[in-house]
Design a protein around this motif. Structure first.
Motif, PDB file in Angstrom:
ATOM      1  N   TRP A   9       0.834  -1.210   0.000  1.00 55.99           N
ATOM      2  CA  TRP A   9       0.000   0.000   0.000  1.00 55.99           C
ATOM      3  C   TRP A   9       0.869   1.260   0.000  1.00 55.99           C
ATOM      4  CZ3 TRP A   9      -4.661   2.421   0.227  1.00 55.99           C
ATOM      5  CH2 TRP A   9      -4.944   3.383   1.201  1.00 55.99           C
ATOM      6  N   ALA A  21      -7.517   8.871  -0.019  1.00 58.90           N
ATOM      7  CA  ALA A  21      -8.311   7.647  -0.192  1.00 58.90           C
ATOM      8  C   ALA A  21      -8.954   7.222   1.133  1.00 58.90           C
ATOM      9  CB  ALA A  21      -7.429   6.520  -0.734  1.00 58.90           C
ATOM     10  N   VAL A  22      -8.182   7.278   2.212  1.00 56.69           N
ATOM     11  CA  VAL A  22      -8.712   6.882   3.526  1.00 56.69           C
ATOM     12  C   VAL A  22      -9.796   7.856   3.974  1.00 56.69           C
ATOM     13  CG1 VAL A  22      -8.153   6.637   5.985  1.00 56.69           C
ATOM     14  CG2 VAL A  22      -6.627   5.651   4.265  1.00 56.69           C
ATOM     15  N   VAL A  26     -14.300   7.075   4.840  1.00 58.48           N
ATOM     16  CA  VAL A  26     -14.617   6.774   6.244  1.00 58.48           C
ATOM     17  C   VAL A  26     -16.128   6.592   6.400  1.00 58.48           C
ATOM     18  CG1 VAL A  26     -12.603   7.932   7.229  1.00 58.48           C
ATOM     19  CG2 VAL A  26     -14.716   9.234   6.867  1.00 58.48           C
ATOM     20  N   TRP A  34      -6.387   8.837  13.429  1.00 62.07           N
ATOM     21  CA  TRP A  34      -6.924   7.591  12.856  1.00 62.07           C
ATOM     22  C   TRP A  34      -6.558   7.512  11.379  1.00 62.07           C
ATOM     23  CZ3 TRP A  34     -10.039   5.524   9.101  1.00 62.07           C
ATOM     24  CH2 TRP A  34     -10.531   4.225   9.316  1.00 62.07           C
ATOM     25  N   GLU A  37      -2.842   6.861  10.834  1.00 66.77           N
ATOM     26  CA  GLU A  37      -2.463   5.477  11.102  1.00 66.77           C
ATOM     27  C   GLU A  37      -2.836   4.572   9.921  1.00 66.77           C
ATOM     28  OE1 GLU A  37      -3.500   2.292  14.536  1.00 66.77           O
ATOM     29  OE2 GLU A  37      -3.253   4.372  15.156  1.00 66.77           O
ATOM     30  N   GLU A  38      -4.059   4.736   9.408  1.00 65.19           N
ATOM     31  CA  GLU A  38      -4.493   3.934   8.251  1.00 65.19           C
ATOM     32  C   GLU A  38      -3.640   4.227   7.020  1.00 65.19           C
ATOM     33  OE1 GLU A  38      -6.398   1.182   9.243  1.00 65.19           O
ATOM     34  OE2 GLU A  38      -7.119   1.431   7.192  1.00 65.19           O
ATOM     35  N   GLU A  40      -0.701   5.321   7.022  1.00 66.92           N
ATOM     36  CA  GLU A  40       0.716   5.093   7.328  1.00 66.92           C
ATOM     37  C   GLU A  40       1.570   6.307   6.992  1.00 66.92           C
ATOM     38  OE1 GLU A  40       2.260   1.122   6.434  1.00 66.92           O
ATOM     39  OE2 GLU A  40       0.205   0.438   6.130  1.00 66.92           O
TER      40      GLU A  40
END
Lengths: 172, 146
Positions: A9, A21-22, A26, A34, A37-38, A40
């Motif tokens: 990823w 993208a994250v 959601v 949060w 972390e997702e 990175e």
């Protein structure tokens, strides 16, 4: 294996793309921590890109006390979808797809003898057949989706009433 | 987003994830880009390891944001090897937990099911994780001996 390409990823997407993208997917408002972390990425990196996405109307933020959360901006996402439908599809294509959607919903209404997706959901407990239950659940899910798409397509057709013949990607 | 309102950015983001996979040649919405009911990616049969026959395998993605656990199905089908597999998070097979992996090779009469736990929590990262596992491990492991 050592000769496998690194298709992770973090190698496949840039930090900015991962944050976007994250944040765009959601299911409920999330903090920068949060999302960082997702995605990175470092907290500061996430905050930098998130602020930019809020500024351009892609995301919206909400600050309560010390905590700021982010989620897709509903108006920004609606407008992006509307522009795509308007620019990439002719009124005839939109109308034909609208008819397909209506036909599919009519089929479910007749097949399951219900009027709404929620009525179909309410019928789940009344069947003992596992396959039937799965089909009903899946149909209810798809039904919700098509109701949403129907409203978008109807709005896109109204946009054509207001701006006829101004489509940029003239494929017709 | 308002409860009940769908997020149109979801499928747009997942489409981008699929388009970035080296084995994927094209991604389309089904049944069309107006209804967007699910995503279907065409796979280059010569780019998967091991290479498979002449027909193009397909990867399909259905997704619905439903906190706390999204509902999704990621299904791969290779008509050449008669191989199917998928990662599903739905109400089927509750005995295996929230999500499960299933697969069926040409010699199997019924699919096999396994519990699965994902590291990723967000849809694009989770889809990425499944693609990585599919192309790096699952396809070589289950179609390699053919």
């Amino acid at each position: 294996m050592s000769d496998e390409p690194d298709r992770s990823w973090t190698n496949g997407l840039s930090a900015a793309d991962r944050v976007e993208a994250v944040a765009l997917t959601v299911g409920k408002p999330r903090t920068a921590n949060w999302i960082a972390e997702e995605a990175e990425v470092a907290h500061e990196t996430a905050t930098k890109y998130l602020t930019r996405l809020v500024d351009d109307g892609t995301l919206r933020s909400d600050t309560r006390g010390q905590q700021t959360t982010y989620e897709p901006d509903p108006v920004g996402q609606y407008l992006a979808e509307m522009r795509e439908l308007y620019e990439e599809h002719s009124p005839d294509e939109l109308a034909a797809s609208l008819e397909d959607i209506n036909e599919q919903i009519r089929t479910w209404k007749t097949k399951y003898d219900v009027e709404t997706a929620n009525q179909l959901r309410a019928s789940l407990g009344r069947t003992d057949d596992v396959t039937d239950e799965r089909n009903r659940r899946q149909a209810a899910r798809e039904w919700d989706h098509l109701e949403t798409r129907r409203r978008l397509v109807e709005d896109a057709l109204r946009l054509y009433d207001r701006f006829p013949g101004e489509r940029r990607s003239a494929s017709a | 987003m308002n409860r009940g309102a769908e997020n149109p950015a979801l499928y747009r983001t997942l489409k981008d994830v699929l388009e970035r996979q080296a084995e994927v040649t094209s991604v389309r919405f089904e049944p069309d880009a107006i209804q967007k009911r699910y995503l279907a990616a065409a796979i280059d049969s010569q780019r998967v390891v091991p290479p498979t026959g002449s027909e193009s395998p397909q990867l399909e993605v259905h997704w619905k944001l439903t906190p706390p656990h999204d509902e999704f199905r990621i299904d791969y089908a290779d008509p050449n090897a008669e191989f199917h597999c998928g990662w599903h998070q739905d109400d089927d097979h509750d005995d295996l937990g929230a999500a499960h992996f299933q697969y069926q090779t040409a010699s199997m009469e019924t699919p096999a099911y396994e519990a699965v736990v994902f590291e990723a929590a967000s849809p694009p990262k989770l889809l990425w994780e499944c693609c990585e596992d599919l192309f790096n491990n699952v396809i070589p492991d289950y179609t390699g001996e053919l």
